[in-house]
Design a protein around this motif. Structure first.
Motif, short mmCIF file in Angstrom:
data_model
loop_
_atom_site.label_atom_id
_atom_site.label_comp_id
_atom_site.label_asym_id
_atom_site.label_seq_id
_atom_site.Cartn_x
_atom_site.Cartn_y
_atom_site.Cartn_z
N GLN A 231 0.97 -1.15 0.01
CA GLN A 231 0.00 0.21 0.03
C GLN A 231 0.88 1.19 -0.05
N ALA A 232 2.02 1.45 0.75
CA ALA A 232 2.77 2.58 0.98
C ALA A 232 4.03 2.53 0.21
N GLY A 233 4.41 1.33 -0.09
CA GLY A 233 5.86 1.26 -0.61
C GLY A 233 6.84 0.60 0.33
N ILE A 234 7.78 0.20 -0.03
CA ILE A 234 8.80 -0.45 0.73
C ILE A 234 9.54 0.49 1.50
N ASP A 235 9.92 1.56 0.70
CA ASP A 235 10.64 2.70 1.32
C ASP A 235 9.82 3.71 1.93
N SER A 236 8.75 3.55 2.03
CA SER A 236 7.83 4.61 2.79
C SER A 236 8.57 4.46 4.56
N PRO A 237 8.46 5.87 4.85
CA PRO A 237 8.70 6.21 6.31
C PRO A 237 7.91 5.04 7.24
N SER A 238 6.63 4.82 6.77
CA SER A 238 5.82 3.69 7.64
C SER A 238 6.41 2.47 7.80
N MET A 239 7.46 2.04 6.95
CA MET A 239 7.94 0.67 6.90
C MET A 239 9.44 0.80 7.53
N ASP A 240 9.83 1.77 8.34
CA ASP A 240 11.14 1.96 8.99
C ASP A 240 11.17 0.94 10.00
N SER A 241 9.80 0.66 10.99
CA SER A 241 10.01 -0.34 12.02
C SER A 241 10.20 -1.82 11.27
N PHE A 242 9.88 -1.94 9.94
CA PHE A 242 10.31 -3.28 9.41
C PHE A 242 11.44 -3.48 8.92
N ALA A 243 12.51 -2.55 9.25
CA ALA A 243 13.97 -2.85 8.53
C ALA A 243 14.37 -4.21 8.80
N ALA A 244 14.50 -4.90 9.83
CA ALA A 244 14.87 -6.27 9.94
C ALA A 244 14.20 -7.15 8.83
N PHE A 245 12.99 -7.07 8.49
CA PHE A 245 12.46 -7.88 7.55
C PHE A 245 12.80 -7.52 5.88
N LYS A 246 13.28 -6.68 5.75
CA LYS A 246 13.53 -6.20 4.29
C LYS A 246 14.57 -6.93 3.48
N THR A 247 14.68 -8.25 3.69
CA THR A 247 15.65 -9.22 3.33
C THR A 247 15.25 -9.26 1.70
N PRO A 248 16.27 -9.83 0.96
CA PRO A 248 16.08 -10.03 -0.46
C PRO A 248 14.89 -10.87 -0.71
N LEU A 249 14.85 -11.90 0.12
CA LEU A 249 13.84 -12.98 -0.11
C LEU A 249 12.34 -12.21 0.26
N ASN A 250 12.40 -11.43 1.22
CA ASN A 250 10.87 -10.99 1.62
C ASN A 250 10.55 -10.04 0.45
N LEU A 251 11.59 -9.35 -0.16
CA LEU A 251 11.34 -8.37 -1.20
C LEU A 251 10.73 -9.04 -2.17
N LEU A 252 11.38 -10.02 -2.66
CA LEU A 252 10.75 -10.95 -3.59
C LEU A 252 9.37 -11.40 -3.20
N ARG A 253 8.85 -11.77 -2.29
CA ARG A 253 7.90 -12.53 -1.64
C ARG A 253 6.81 -11.31 -1.92
N ILE A 254 7.16 -10.16 -1.81
CA ILE A 254 6.20 -9.00 -1.94
C ILE A 254 5.64 -8.93 -3.18
N GLN A 255 6.42 -8.87 -4.15
CA GLN A 255 6.23 -8.81 -5.49
C GLN A 255 5.48 -10.09 -6.20
#
Length: 318
Positions: A231-255
């Motif tokens: 909804q907000a985009g992976i680089d949105s400030p609202s995603m700052d608390s999820f920094a640990a989860f921004k792994t390459p695998l999780n980014l692929l799974r978002i897509q």
């Protein structure tokens, strides 16, 4: 609503695959709002409520007990609670001892206003505590009628396997269900900043695939990681608390999640739950909905069927 059976030599439960989680009941959710949510959940075919002695220092159980009494629905609800949680100031100080567990169970039954709990989870493990002392005690709880099924919450698959082997050898009640952290997201205890939890990984998954032991997955939406990223985009400030989860695998799974959301005209939350409830592992998702709109969204996808190919597509590695 889809269901799964929990079966023992002398008992059986029919669990809805979407479980009503109650960590906020009695605290951020008042009784009146809780009753509305529980009524809606039941109306949509939900059969299972999960709580714990430590949720709100008993407030969750008190709220549920009041609801069960006023609604008169205890006999139509599969009730699970958990005991033996460590003191919050020292999470490595184990309370997995017969006297502590019995005290928690009796306090839970009083708060819940019931004579028994359908599933009793041990909320953490103490790998150093002998199974030769623990399993006979747990068997007595079942024999007494206060507990119908035993569950392990945040126990490793290896420890559950050892416990059940001991139970089988001595004709005792085994663990029938597990509760660990599991979602579409790649996650580790370090990513959650809690080394006392167990997260699904390849080793754990192999055990559950082989044994078909049901897994009640907590935080199945990773606290909204996928929905917020889409909804907000992976680089949105609202995603700052999820920094640990921004792994390459999780980014692929978002897509990949977005692809299937479009394919099935469904929401990220519905698809994340369906990933668990359609998995080769017998998965159940503990809903953390705090308002009616979120609960309605989750339950609207309760019958969503994913193919094995869909599951492979979502869970495939890099």
């Amino acid at each position: 609503m889809r269901y799964t059976e929990l079966i023992s030599a002398r008992d059986k439960l029919l669990l809805s695959r979407l479980i009503f989680g109650t960590g906020s009941l009695g605290n951020s959710i008042c009784y009146e709002d809780a009753a509305i949510l529980l009524d809606y959940y039941r109306a949509k075919g939900g059969t299972a409520i999960d709580t714990a002695r430590m949720y709100g220092n008993g407030a969750s159980e008190e709220t549920i007990g009041r609801y069960l009494t006023l609604s008169g629905c205890r006999n139509h609800i599969i009730l699970s609670t958990k005991g033996g949680f460590p003191p919050k100031e020292d999470m490595h100080h184990s309370r997995i001892r017969p006297d502590e567990l019995l005290r928690d169970l009796e306090d839970s039954l009083r708060a819940l206003r019931t004579s028994h709990t359908d599933i009793y989870f041990l909320h953490r493990d103490d790998p150093g505590y002998p199974l030769s002392e623990l399993m006979p005690f747990l068997h007595k709880l079942v024999s007494s009628g206060k507990v119908r099924f035993l569950g392990a919450s945040n126990w490793s698959a290896a420890r559950i396997s050892q416990a059940n082997e001991f139970a089988a050898l001595h004709n005792l009640t085994p663990f029938s269900i597990s509760q660990i952290q599991w979602s579409l997201a790649e996650a580790t205890p370090a990513m959650w900043a809690d080394d006392t939890i167990i997260c699904m990984n390849e080793k754990e998954a192999a055990f559950y695939t082989e044994t078909r032991m049901p897994v009640m997955a907590f935080t199945p939406l990773t606290r909204g990681f996928f929905s917020k990223a889409i909804q907000a985009g992976i680089d949105s400030p609202s995603m700052d608390s999820f920094a640990a989860f921004k792994t390459p695998l999780n980014l692929l799974r978002i897509q990949r999640l977005q692809v299937l959301c479009e394919k099935y005209c469904t929401t990220p939350s519905q698809l994340c739950h369906a990933y668990l409830t359609n998995h080769l592992i017998c998965g159940l998702a503990v809903l953390g909905a705090k308002n009616l709109s979120h609960l309605a969204d989750s339950l609207a996808g309760s019958d969503l069927i994913l193919t094995p190919e869909d599951i492979t597509f979502l869970s495939a590695g890099m």
